[in-house]
Motif scaffolding. Structure first.
Motif, PDB file in Angstrom:
ATOM      1  N   ALA A 195       0.828  -1.205   0.000  1.00  0.00           N
ATOM      2  CA  ALA A 195       0.000   0.000   0.000  1.00  0.00           C
ATOM      3  C   ALA A 195       0.857   1.247   0.000  1.00  0.00           C
ATOM      4  O   ALA A 195       0.620   2.204   0.741  1.00  0.00           O
ATOM      5  CB  ALA A 195      -0.921  -0.012   1.217  1.00  0.00           C
ATOM      6  N   THR A 227       0.824   5.244  -0.046  1.00  0.00           N
ATOM      7  CA  THR A 227       0.212   5.881  -1.213  1.00  0.00           C
ATOM      8  C   THR A 227      -0.960   5.036  -1.699  1.00  0.00           C
ATOM      9  O   THR A 227      -0.825   3.813  -1.802  1.00  0.00           O
ATOM     10  CB  THR A 227       1.239   6.010  -2.361  1.00  0.00           C
ATOM     11  OG1 THR A 227       2.405   6.672  -1.874  1.00  0.00           O
ATOM     12  CG2 THR A 227       0.680   6.790  -3.532  1.00  0.00           C
ATOM     13  N   PRO A 228      -2.102   5.628  -2.011  1.00  0.00           N
ATOM     14  CA  PRO A 228      -3.197   4.854  -2.589  1.00  0.00           C
ATOM     15  C   PRO A 228      -2.751   4.131  -3.851  1.00  0.00           C
ATOM     16  O   PRO A 228      -2.009   4.687  -4.677  1.00  0.00           O
ATOM     17  CB  PRO A 228      -4.256   5.924  -2.915  1.00  0.00           C
ATOM     18  CG  PRO A 228      -3.951   7.056  -1.980  1.00  0.00           C
ATOM     19  CD  PRO A 228      -2.461   7.053  -1.826  1.00  0.00           C
ATOM     20  N   ARG A 229      -3.197   2.884  -3.988  1.00  0.00           N
ATOM     21  CA  ARG A 229      -2.744   2.074  -5.122  1.00  0.00           C
ATOM     22  C   ARG A 229      -2.985   2.758  -6.470  1.00  0.00           C
ATOM     23  O   ARG A 229      -2.164   2.662  -7.385  1.00  0.00           O
ATOM     24  CB  ARG A 229      -3.456   0.719  -5.080  1.00  0.00           C
ATOM     25  CG  ARG A 229      -2.873  -0.308  -6.040  1.00  0.00           C
ATOM     26  CD  ARG A 229      -3.554  -1.657  -5.843  1.00  0.00           C
ATOM     27  NE  ARG A 229      -3.383  -2.156  -4.491  1.00  0.00           N
ATOM     28  CZ  ARG A 229      -2.314  -2.827  -4.077  1.00  0.00           C
ATOM     29  NH1 ARG A 229      -1.318  -3.051  -4.919  1.00  0.00           N
ATOM     30  NH2 ARG A 229      -2.231  -3.262  -2.832  1.00  0.00           N
TER      31      ARG A 229
END
Length: 428
Positions: A269, A308-310
């Motif tokens: 993630a 970090t958002p995928r």
């Protein structure tokens, strides 16, 4: 010219513990600055390498306003600001304090804690070490005896994957397979198994026992592995302290650790980026803070992990790569490190970072990492197998292998452009 020579001065095996330390610990901090050839230097401790975005931006402001404009990552996941002018210590301290980076001025040099940077992000650890980190740092800053720890004393919090367990910390907590926590002491092959809940308290108790032992032996040493062996087993002393504190424990064989960090690229993630020589210019730091969601995690391998958002990972990696950060795990930069060298250090015999940059194209995929040093001190050198490249007094470099279980081999290198030939010769 390449020639074999004695390796006595370049062996990387642990040194025999010194009988005593005859001078005080001069390790720099946020409040105790060190004078270098490029100005004063401040080392800001960042426990676990964890910075909020606000704190990260404050560090950038401090460097831009007071220093050389760059931020320098250390092998313990801390940050250095270099090129500081005379008389700026008060202003720097005020900036750091406002951002929450100086929770206890009396403890600021002893908050040396590394932690598994991917903990809680990729599902591979046995537990998330963040509760340990918070509890240990809070307890450390509340301990009056802990103020006497050396600025070199190191805690490591490992989520079970073994990444920071191999970094030669003085006190290591590692999540165990049975749900407990191994309390490791220096490089000892045994550990004390404690509960997960008691682990931070046990780590601090071990550090305070170390200080008591130093006073009792009169050695003034700074690290656990420097304690004289003739004064009994340190692990027994810690065990007695834990028993006195009501912390249950038992002896166990210690799991071996590794010395490698997260590879650049997408990581669960989040994402991971390597920073060449640990030097971040203002635009690079800004790209990192812009990509961060809530926090940044600095690693002991001079890298940065960002939750970090995928959906944003690929775009963020592209921007970081465009800014000069390493996001490709096959990049030769992953295997290259160096001390500050000239002109920042008066002890250095060469501009090692320039030479290492020139020579990096000679590195074929795979193989041992190289660490370039301006003198035999090899400041900031990594743990684990490697090739040391040390500037020689008469010019050129000495290349020496440092491989566990093997006798070192050393050859001379007259110019960085001949590195490929030298590597072929020393690894043949």
């Amino acid at each position: 010219m390449l020639a074999a020579m004695s390796t006595a001065d370049l062996r990387s095996s642990p040194q025999a513990p010194p009988a005593s330390r005859e001078r005080g610990d001069a390790c720099p901090g946020s409040l105790r600055l060190h004078t270098a050839d490029d100005g004063a230097l401040a080392r800001i401790r960042v426990p676990g390498g964890v910075l909020t975005v606000r704190q990260a931006r404050t560090l950038a402001e401090a460097s831009a306003r007071l220093g050389d404009g760059e931020l320098h990552l250390t092998s313990r996941g801390n940050v250095q600001v270099r090129g500081l002018g005379a008389g700026c210590g008060g202003e720097l301290a005020a900036l750091l304090d406002t951002a929450g980076l100086l929770p206890s001025p009396g403890h600021e040099r002893v908050r040396n804690i590394v932690a598994s940077p991917l903990s809680g992000l990729d599902g591979r650890g046995r537990l998330d070490v963040r509760p340990w980190l918070t509890a240990l740092d809070t307890a450390l800053c509340a301990s009056e005896p802990a103020r006497a720890l050396s600025g070199r004393f190191l805690f490591a919090l490992d989520d079970g994957r073994g990444d920071v367990a191999g970094l030669d910390a003085d006190v290591t907590l590692r999540a165990a397979a049975d749900g407990g926590a191994e309390l490791g002491l220096g490089s000892a092959g045994e550990a004390l198994l404690v509960s997960v809940e008691d682990a931070p308290r046990a780590a601090l108790a071990a550090a305070e026992t170390f200080l008591q032992t130093v006073r009792a032996t009169g050695t003034g040493v700074w690290r656990v592995d420097e304690l004289p062996r003739a004064h009994g087993s340190f692990i027994d002393l810690v065990g007695r302290r834990l028993a006195g504190d009501g912390i249950g424990h038992e002896r166990c064989v210690r799991d071996a650790g590794r010395t490698d960090g997260p590879a650049p690229g997408a990581v669960g993630a989040g994402l991971s980026a390597h920073v060449p020589f640990g030097r971040l210019a203002a635009p690079q730091w800004r790209e990192l803070t812009d990509a961060a969601v809530g926090e940044m995690r600095l690693t002991p391998w001079r890298g940065v992990v960002l939750p970090t958002p995928r959906a944003d990972v690929d775009a963020s990696l592209g921007r970081l790569a465009a800014a000069g950060l390493v996001t490709d795990p096959s990049s030769p930069w992953v295997r290259v490190g160096a001390c500050i060298g000239r002109p920042g250090c008066g002890r250095s015999r060469a501009d090692v970072q320039a030479d290492a940059t020139e020579a990096r194209a000679a590195l074929a995929p795979g193989g041992l990492p190289l660490y370039w040093s301006g003198c035999e001190r090899r400041c900031g050198h990594p743990r684990g197998d490697r090739i040391d490249v040390v500037a020689a007094p008469e010019g050129g470099y000495l290349l020496s292998t440092a491989v566990t279980g093997q006798e070192p081999r050393t050859i001379t290198l007259d110019h960085p452009s001949r590195l490929a030939t030298a590597l072929a010769a020393i690894t043949a």
